[in-house]
Write a protein that holds these residues in place. Structure first.
Motif, PDB file in Angstrom:
ATOM      1  N   ALA A  39       0.951  -1.266   0.063  1.00  0.00           N
ATOM      2  CA  ALA A  39      -0.161  -0.024   0.180  1.00  0.00           C
ATOM      3  C   ALA A  39       0.901   1.135   0.054  1.00  0.00           C
ATOM      4  O   ALA A  39       0.547   2.337  -0.716  1.00  0.00           O
ATOM      5  CB  ALA A  39      -0.804  -0.064   1.175  1.00  0.00           C
ATOM      6  N   ARG A  40       1.955   1.147   0.833  1.00  0.00           N
ATOM      7  CA  ARG A  40       2.863   2.432   0.835  1.00  0.00           C
ATOM      8  C   ARG A  40       3.687   2.555  -0.445  1.00  0.00           C
ATOM      9  O   ARG A  40       4.159   3.543  -0.715  1.00  0.00           O
ATOM     10  CB  ARG A  40       3.942   2.212   2.031  1.00  0.00           C
ATOM     11  N   GLY A  41       3.849   1.508  -1.339  1.00  0.00           N
ATOM     12  CA  GLY A  41       4.714   1.692  -2.401  1.00  0.00           C
ATOM     13  C   GLY A  41       6.168   1.316  -2.330  1.00  0.00           C
ATOM     14  O   GLY A  41       6.875   1.887  -2.967  1.00  0.00           O
ATOM     15  N   ASP A  42       6.403   0.563  -1.173  1.00  0.00           N
ATOM     16  CA  ASP A  42       7.672   0.438  -0.809  1.00  0.00           C
ATOM     17  C   ASP A  42       8.548  -0.339  -1.867  1.00  0.00           C
ATOM     18  O   ASP A  42       7.809  -1.264  -2.792  1.00  0.00           O
ATOM     19  CB  ASP A  42       7.883  -0.641   0.474  1.00  0.00           C
ATOM     20  N   ASN A  43       9.600  -0.058  -2.282  1.00  0.00           N
ATOM     21  CA  ASN A  43      10.510  -0.565  -3.504  1.00  0.00           C
ATOM     22  C   ASN A  43       9.848  -0.149  -4.731  1.00  0.00           C
ATOM     23  O   ASN A  43      10.225  -0.806  -5.837  1.00  0.00           O
ATOM     24  CB  ASN A  43      10.741  -2.344  -3.263  1.00  0.00           C
ATOM     25  N   ASN A  44       8.848   0.764  -4.818  1.00  0.00           N
ATOM     26  CA  ASN A  44       8.232   1.013  -5.956  1.00  0.00           C
ATOM     27  C   ASN A  44       7.920   0.189  -6.968  1.00  0.00           C
ATOM     28  O   ASN A  44       7.869   0.330  -8.230  1.00  0.00           O
ATOM     29  CB  ASN A  44       9.278   2.178  -6.695  1.00  0.00           C
ATOM     30  N   ALA A  45       7.454  -1.246  -6.434  1.00  0.00           N
ATOM     31  CA  ALA A  45       7.084  -2.013  -7.422  1.00  0.00           C
ATOM     32  C   ALA A  45       5.854  -2.220  -7.588  1.00  0.00           C
ATOM     33  O   ALA A  45       5.238  -3.078  -8.520  1.00  0.00           O
ATOM     34  CB  ALA A  45       7.656  -3.389  -6.431  1.00  0.00           C
ATOM     35  N   SER A  46       4.841  -1.545  -6.939  1.00  0.00           N
ATOM     36  CA  SER A  46       3.309  -1.817  -7.210  1.00  0.00           C
ATOM     37  C   SER A  46       3.011  -0.507  -7.877  1.00  0.00           C
ATOM     38  O   SER A  46       3.121   0.780  -7.723  1.00  0.00           O
ATOM     39  CB  SER A  46       2.618  -1.678  -6.032  1.00  0.00           C
ATOM     40  N   CYS A  47       2.150  -0.711  -8.705  1.00  0.00           N
ATOM     41  CA  CYS A  47       1.222   0.382  -9.436  1.00  0.00           C
ATOM     42  C   CYS A  47       0.167   1.134  -8.640  1.00  0.00           C
ATOM     43  O   CYS A  47      -0.134   0.409  -7.605  1.00  0.00           O
ATOM     44  CB  CYS A  47       0.529   0.195 -11.041  1.00  0.00           C
ATOM     45  N   GLU A  48      -0.584   2.137  -8.866  1.00  0.00           N
ATOM     46  CA  GLU A  48      -1.289   2.734  -8.199  1.00  0.00           C
ATOM     47  C   GLU A  48      -2.498   1.915  -7.864  1.00  0.00           C
ATOM     48  O   GLU A  48      -3.123   2.043  -6.846  1.00  0.00           O
ATOM     49  CB  GLU A  48      -1.823   3.922  -8.741  1.00  0.00           C
ATOM     50  N   ILE A  49      -3.001   1.179  -8.765  1.00  0.00           N
ATOM     51  CA  ILE A  49      -4.039   0.237  -8.611  1.00  0.00           C
ATOM     52  C   ILE A  49      -3.981  -0.771  -7.595  1.00  0.00           C
ATOM     53  O   ILE A  49      -4.766  -1.040  -6.708  1.00  0.00           O
ATOM     54  CB  ILE A  49      -4.595  -0.486  -9.952  1.00  0.00           C
ATOM     55  N   VAL A  50      -2.769  -1.171  -7.552  1.00  0.00           N
ATOM     56  CA  VAL A  50      -2.438  -2.410  -6.673  1.00  0.00           C
ATOM     57  C   VAL A  50      -2.358  -1.797  -5.365  1.00  0.00           C
ATOM     58  O   VAL A  50      -2.807  -2.407  -4.293  1.00  0.00           O
ATOM     59  CB  VAL A  50      -1.152  -3.294  -7.112  1.00  0.00           C
ATOM     60  N   ARG A  51      -1.587  -0.595  -5.223  1.00  0.00           N
ATOM     61  CA  ARG A  51      -1.615   0.029  -3.845  1.00  0.00           C
ATOM     62  C   ARG A  51      -2.775   0.227  -3.258  1.00  0.00           C
ATOM     63  O   ARG A  51      -3.219   0.110  -2.058  1.00  0.00           O
ATOM     64  CB  ARG A  51      -0.810   1.320  -4.121  1.00  0.00           C
ATOM     65  N   ARG A  52      -3.766   0.857  -4.088  1.00  0.00           N
ATOM     66  CA  ARG A  52      -5.208   1.130  -3.521  1.00  0.00           C
ATOM     67  C   ARG A  52      -5.964  -0.118  -3.183  1.00  0.00           C
ATOM     68  O   ARG A  52      -6.596  -0.087  -2.193  1.00  0.00           O
ATOM     69  CB  ARG A  52      -5.998   1.868  -4.741  1.00  0.00           C
ATOM     70  N   ARG A  93     -13.635   6.862   4.155  1.00  0.00           N
ATOM     71  CA  ARG A  93     -12.813   5.780   3.568  1.00  0.00           C
ATOM     72  C   ARG A  93     -11.610   6.131   2.522  1.00  0.00           C
ATOM     73  O   ARG A  93     -10.547   5.596   2.457  1.00  0.00           O
ATOM     74  CB  ARG A  93     -13.818   5.024   2.592  1.00  0.00           C
ATOM     75  N   VAL A  94     -11.748   7.049   1.838  1.00  0.00           N
ATOM     76  CA  VAL A  94     -10.770   7.638   1.143  1.00  0.00           C
ATOM     77  C   VAL A  94      -9.639   8.353   1.860  1.00  0.00           C
ATOM     78  O   VAL A  94      -8.499   8.027   1.586  1.00  0.00           O
ATOM     79  CB  VAL A  94     -11.251   8.620   0.075  1.00  0.00           C
ATOM     80  N   ILE A  95     -10.052   9.008   2.924  1.00  0.00           N
ATOM     81  CA  ILE A  95      -9.161   9.562   3.689  1.00  0.00           C
ATOM     82  C   ILE A  95      -8.113   8.220   4.451  1.00  0.00           C
ATOM     83  O   ILE A  95      -7.111   8.415   4.710  1.00  0.00           O
ATOM     84  CB  ILE A  95      -9.695  10.392   5.032  1.00  0.00           C
ATOM     85  N   MET A  96      -8.881   7.597   4.888  1.00  0.00           N
ATOM     86  CA  MET A  96      -8.227   6.281   5.404  1.00  0.00           C
ATOM     87  C   MET A  96      -7.240   5.519   4.331  1.00  0.00           C
ATOM     88  O   MET A  96      -6.179   5.039   4.751  1.00  0.00           O
ATOM     89  CB  MET A  96      -9.206   5.042   5.940  1.00  0.00           C
ATOM     90  N   ARG A  97      -8.145   5.465   3.238  1.00  0.00           N
ATOM     91  CA  ARG A  97      -6.988   4.938   2.075  1.00  0.00           C
ATOM     92  C   ARG A  97      -5.628   5.399   1.981  1.00  0.00           C
ATOM     93  O   ARG A  97      -4.574   5.056   2.055  1.00  0.00           O
ATOM     94  CB  ARG A  97      -7.749   4.764   0.928  1.00  0.00           C
ATOM     95  N   SER A  98      -5.940   6.679   1.922  1.00  0.00           N
ATOM     96  CA  SER A  98      -4.683   7.687   1.812  1.00  0.00           C
ATOM     97  C   SER A  98      -3.781   7.562   2.892  1.00  0.00           C
ATOM     98  O   SER A  98      -2.718   7.564   2.766  1.00  0.00           O
ATOM     99  CB  SER A  98      -5.018   9.047   1.515  1.00  0.00           C
ATOM    100  N   LEU A 100      -3.130   4.745   4.829  1.00  0.00           N
ATOM    101  CA  LEU A 100      -2.277   3.715   4.533  1.00  0.00           C
ATOM    102  C   LEU A 100      -1.197   3.727   3.335  1.00  0.00           C
ATOM    103  O   LEU A 100      -0.587   2.956   3.270  1.00  0.00           O
ATOM    104  CB  LEU A 100      -3.355   2.460   4.400  1.00  0.00           C
ATOM    105  N   MET A 101      -1.565   4.434   2.383  1.00  0.00           N
ATOM    106  CA  MET A 101      -0.837   4.470   1.202  1.00  0.00           C
ATOM    107  C   MET A 101       0.260   5.641   1.416  1.00  0.00           C
ATOM    108  O   MET A 101       1.278   5.747   0.499  1.00  0.00           O
ATOM    109  CB  MET A 101      -1.618   5.125   0.002  1.00  0.00           C
ATOM    110  N   LEU A 102       0.323   6.524   2.779  1.00  0.00           N
ATOM    111  CA  LEU A 102       1.421   7.359   2.971  1.00  0.00           C
ATOM    112  C   LEU A 102       2.712   6.652   3.001  1.00  0.00           C
ATOM    113  O   LEU A 102       2.769   5.558   3.847  1.00  0.00           O
ATOM    114  CB  LEU A 102       1.138   8.149   4.120  1.00  0.00           C
ATOM    115  N   PRO A 103       3.775   6.886   2.448  1.00  0.00           N
ATOM    116  CA  PRO A 103       5.038   6.402   2.624  1.00  0.00           C
ATOM    117  C   PRO A 103       5.456   6.701   4.099  1.00  0.00           C
ATOM    118  O   PRO A 103       5.114   7.350   4.614  1.00  0.00           O
ATOM    119  CB  PRO A 103       6.181   7.140   1.544  1.00  0.00           C
ATOM    120  N   LYS A 104       6.374   5.833   4.551  1.00  0.00           N
ATOM    121  CA  LYS A 104       6.911   5.929   6.097  1.00  0.00           C
ATOM    122  C   LYS A 104       7.639   7.390   5.936  1.00  0.00           C
ATOM    123  O   LYS A 104       8.283   7.654   5.196  1.00  0.00           O
ATOM    124  CB  LYS A 104       7.883   4.609   6.410  1.00  0.00           C
TER     125      LYS A 104
END
Length: 104
Positions: A39-52, A93-98, A100-104
């Motif tokens: 969800a955070r996109g660690d390692n930049n391996a995931s596209c936005e759809i998968v992160r969401r 829900r959008v706020i919560m999703r965002s 969870l998607m914030l980088p560390k």
């Protein structure tokens, strides 16, 4: 690339298709941490759809439920002095999703 992302999204959503699957996943700290990383996109391996989708799976499992619940109470309370009351549950829900998607 988008087809692969959609397939990954579908697979992630199947992880929480039943209550039993959600509970099992929520009680597996390694899986939860892995999903948080996706969800955070660690390692930049995931596209936005998968992160969401990963963030949605975490929400479905009740991860960060205390924060989610407080935001929902604020939005449903309906007090004019509370800015959260101007949101609807979908906005929460959008706020919560965002969150969870914030980088560390």
């Amino acid at each position: 690339f988008h087809i692969q992302g959609r397939d990954s999204e579908k697979g992630l959503r199947e992880l929480v298709a039943t209550d039993a699957k959600r509970k099992r996943l929520a009680n597996d700290p390694i899986a939860v941490e892995g999903l948080r990383g996706v969800a955070r996109g660690d390692n930049n391996a995931s596209c936005e759809i998968v992160r969401r989708a990963a963030a949605d799976v975490l929400l479905a499992c009740g991860i960060e439920w205390k924060v989610h619940r407080l935001l929902l109470v604020g939005c449903l309370k309906g007090r004019a002095t509370c800015h959260l009351s101007k949101l609807d549950p979908d906005g929460v829900r959008v706020i919560m999703r965002s969150l969870l998607m914030l980088p560390k």
